[in-house]
Design a protein around this motif. Structure first.
Motif, PDB file in Angstrom:
ATOM      1  N   LEU A  14       0.701  -1.087   0.031  1.00 55.02           N
ATOM      2  CA  LEU A  14       0.038   0.012   0.031  1.00 55.02           C
ATOM      3  C   LEU A  14       0.897   1.294  -0.071  1.00 55.02           C
ATOM      4  N   THR A  15       2.013   1.236   0.584  1.00 55.78           N
ATOM      5  CA  THR A  15       2.912   2.356   0.471  1.00 55.78           C
ATOM      6  C   THR A  15       3.621   2.472  -0.833  1.00 55.78           C
ATOM      7  N   ARG A  32       1.428  11.132   1.212  1.00 59.31           N
ATOM      8  CA  ARG A  32       0.878  10.789   2.709  1.00 59.31           C
ATOM      9  C   ARG A  32       0.422   9.473   2.854  1.00 59.31           C
ATOM     10  N   VAL A  33       0.681   8.690   3.684  1.00 62.74           N
ATOM     11  CA  VAL A  33      -0.183   7.516   4.076  1.00 62.74           C
ATOM     12  C   VAL A  33      -0.676   7.722   5.610  1.00 62.74           C
ATOM     13  N   THR A  36       5.283  10.137   3.758  1.00 63.67           N
ATOM     14  CA  THR A  36       5.065  10.210   5.553  1.00 63.67           C
ATOM     15  C   THR A  36       4.097   8.973   5.789  1.00 63.67           C
ATOM     16  N   LEU A  37       4.413   8.378   6.901  1.00 58.99           N
ATOM     17  CA  LEU A  37       3.306   7.351   7.268  1.00 58.99           C
ATOM     18  C   LEU A  37       2.921   8.026   8.570  1.00 58.99           C
ATOM     19  N   GLU A  38       1.544   8.094   8.862  1.00 58.88           N
ATOM     20  CA  GLU A  38       1.236   8.562  10.056  1.00 58.88           C
ATOM     21  C   GLU A  38      -0.020   7.868  10.495  1.00 58.88           C
ATOM     22  N   ASP A  52       2.235  18.420   6.460  1.00 58.07           N
ATOM     23  CA  ASP A  52       3.766  18.839   6.838  1.00 58.07           C
ATOM     24  C   ASP A  52       4.331  17.795   7.904  1.00 58.07           C
ATOM     25  N   ALA A  53       3.270  16.976   8.327  1.00 55.72           N
ATOM     26  CA  ALA A  53       3.545  16.145   9.751  1.00 55.72           C
ATOM     27  C   ALA A  53       4.520  15.067   9.152  1.00 55.72           C
ATOM     28  N   SER A  54       5.667  14.698   9.821  1.00 55.64           N
ATOM     29  CA  SER A  54       6.268  13.584   9.464  1.00 55.64           C
ATOM     30  C   SER A  54       5.774  12.179  10.241  1.00 55.64           C
TER      31      SER A  54
END
Lengths: 114, 163
Positions: free
Chosen positions: A36-37, A43-44, A74-76, A112-114
């Protein structure tokens, strides 16, 4: 192991449709997240709202998913239940991941979140 | 431990519903799915305690890690092992003893449970080794013994009311 996903502009929301990520399903989770990534946008976001229990193998699989993401991605995480939050907190992994209160606020936030 | 092959979780219990304490004894085959079922059995077996969600999540995590370690290490490369768990609980504390006849712990000692460093590059983050950290961090009176061909791990988990 069932993972649903829905794509938005520059973001993919992956929902874990299981109530446990444990030694039974950790490897399968890791492999499916990789798929999936790999094919996902920048962004995921992983919606964990249905996950009631996560053990060390489940935590290891979530960390493996972070390590397997593409460099520019990014993976959040979103919507951690208390037992899951405890595992992230005890290991300080809550300082490694961007964690959102819920999937809705995660998708509304800027990328912008990592 | 009984030598015959057991295909699913076996449980005996001796509960005192009025005093909110009890004893559970489980024998499970050493595989991941039986560990999962065993945890569900323990949850329903201890339901007379009305544990808080926080206390139950600690019980579940610690017992899961102890059982997973036995499946993955003591009985590595074996699919016929059995695990026996004795739980003796009151409103204040759970006393737990877990027995297996698999391999000894490395050097006959409990593995250390130091927290992992996560202040590193993502590529260097640990993907394992959290289990013993949880066990050491969350339990009291953790003790391991190897006698004859048998491993015995015992520990205590205090509930919130005692904290």
């Amino acid at each position: 192991m069932k993972l649903n996903h829905k794509d938005f502009d520059n973001a993919r929301l992956v929902t874990i449709c299981e109530n446990r990520i444990d030694a039974v399903c950790a490897i399968q989770f890791k492999d499916e997240m990789r798929t999936l990534t790999d094919a996902g946008p920048s962004r995921v976001v992983l919606d964990m709202s249905q996950v009631e229990f996560l053990d060390s193998s489940g935590l290891g699989a979530v960390v493996a998913a972070l390590k397997a993401k593409k460099a520019e991605q990014t993976l959040e995480l979103a919507s951690l239940q208390p037992a899951v939050q405890k595992v992230f907190h005890l290991t300080r992994m809550d300082t490694v991941f961007a964690i959102h209160d819920d999937a809705t606020s995660a998708m509304a936030s800027i990328a912008d979140a990592s | 431990m009984r030598p015959e092959k057991i295909s699913d979780v076996c449980m005996s219990s001796d509960r005192n519903y009025h005093g909110k304490n009890g004893v559970l004894r489980l024998v499970i085959p050493a595989n991941d799915r039986s560990v999962r079922r065993g945890l569900m059995t323990i949850k329903s077996g201890m339901s007379n305690l009305s544990l808080s969600q926080d206390d139950w999540s600690t019980v579940e995590l610690v017992i899961a890690e102890v059982l997973n370690n036995i499946v993955e290490h003591a009985y590595a490369n074996s699919d016929t092992g059995l695990i026996e768990a004795h739980l003796d609980y009151s409103q204040d504390t759970l006393h737990c003893k877990v027995i297996d006849t698999g391999r000894s712990m490395p050097n006959g000692k409990l593995p250390k449970g130091a927290p992992k460093d996560v202040t590193c590059d993502i590529s260097d983050l640990p993907e394992g080794g959290f289990g013993w950290f949880f066990i050491h961090h969350l339990t009291r009176d953790l003790h391991y013994a190897r006698h004859a061909n048998q491993n015995t791990l015992s520990f205590r988990l205090p509930f919130e009311s005692e904290h």
